[in-house]
Enzyme design. Structure first.
Site: not given
Length: 257
Positions: A149, A164
């Site tokens: 990401s 995350y």
């Protein structure tokens, strides 16, 4: 190796608006057989049936909890049985897409939440890769594509926060180290780093947040799931044979480095 004679295994592939489902469909469109793995058993089988009917390729759906080694090994055995029975070709590509995020500030992040986010994103990638890699080594050909990401590159700032970003950063290190280790065996390992994507992974979002995300994107929109799927399938192709250990940014220009 002709990808029409290979299977692509995709994790997290049954969510209706998810990147995994779009990627499974894109593999099938390009002639791959597909294995749809998802926590939702019924949805995985439905998606596989839909893909087989629409694209005319072998497709197999099976449940998996990517955080659980026994579950992952069960899925691998099921896929191996389909290959042995001649209903699937051998596995040539693995797309590690299953993931979860969390918008919780750091000091509100419990150890349970930290462990869950790390387990699904990072440990899941490890477990599934470890299960399917030996078959690629046996045939001296394979493509592994991992979902990271932009949050790993810029330290969050889109939606996911510390757990995350940390998990997705771990995937970048995993990808580079494994690529170096497997290159001599005809296996490439790459990562995809999307920015904001129009999916349901974000929870608790608001129209104002969505608008602010788009405002920071030079191309003026969030990515579609098809934008991301195209990268996974390209990195699995013969045309990408000399790309390994790479990180492909798909963020519309929101993070340029």
């Amino acid at each position: 190796m002709n990808n029409a004679q290979q299977s692509a295994v995709i994790t997290g592939a049954a969510s209706p608006r998810g990147i995994g489902k779009a990627t499974a469909r894109r593999y099938a469109k390009d002639g791959w057989a597909v294995v749809v793995l998802d926590l939702n058993s019924e949805a995985a089988q439905v998606v596989a049936s839909e893909i087989a009917a629409e694209f005319g390729v072998p497709a197999f759906g099976y449940p998996v909890d990517v955080t659980n080694e026994d579950s992952v090994l069960s899925a691998h055995r099921a896929v191996a049985a389909e290959i042995t029975a001649g209903r699937l070709p051998s596995v040539g590509a693995l797309a590690n897409i299953a993931g979860i995020t969390s918008p919780v500030p750091f000091l509100e992040t419990s150890l349970d939440l930290w462990n869950k986010v790390m387990a699904v994103n990072a440990t899941g990638t490890y477990l599934v890769t470890r299960a399917f890699l030996p078959g690629m080594i046996d045939q001296q050909w394979g493509r592994i594509v991992n979902m990271s990401s932009v949050s790993a590159q810029r330290g969050g700032g889109v939606f996911g926060r510390v757990p995350y970003s940390s998990a997705k950063a771990a995937i970048l290190g995993f990808t580079k180290a494994l690529a170096r280790e497997l290159g001599a065996q005809g296996i490439t390992v790459n990562a995809v780093c999307p920015g904001a994507v129009d999916t349901d992974i974000r929870v608790g979002t608001t129209p104002e947040l969505e608008a602010s995300i788009v405002k920071d994107v030079p191309l003026g929109r969030q990515a579609s799931t098809d934008d991301i799927a195209a990268a996974f399938v390209f990195l699995s192709s013969e045309e990408a044979a000399y790309i390994t250990g790479s990180t492909i940014d798909i963020n519309g220009g929101s993070h340029i480095h």
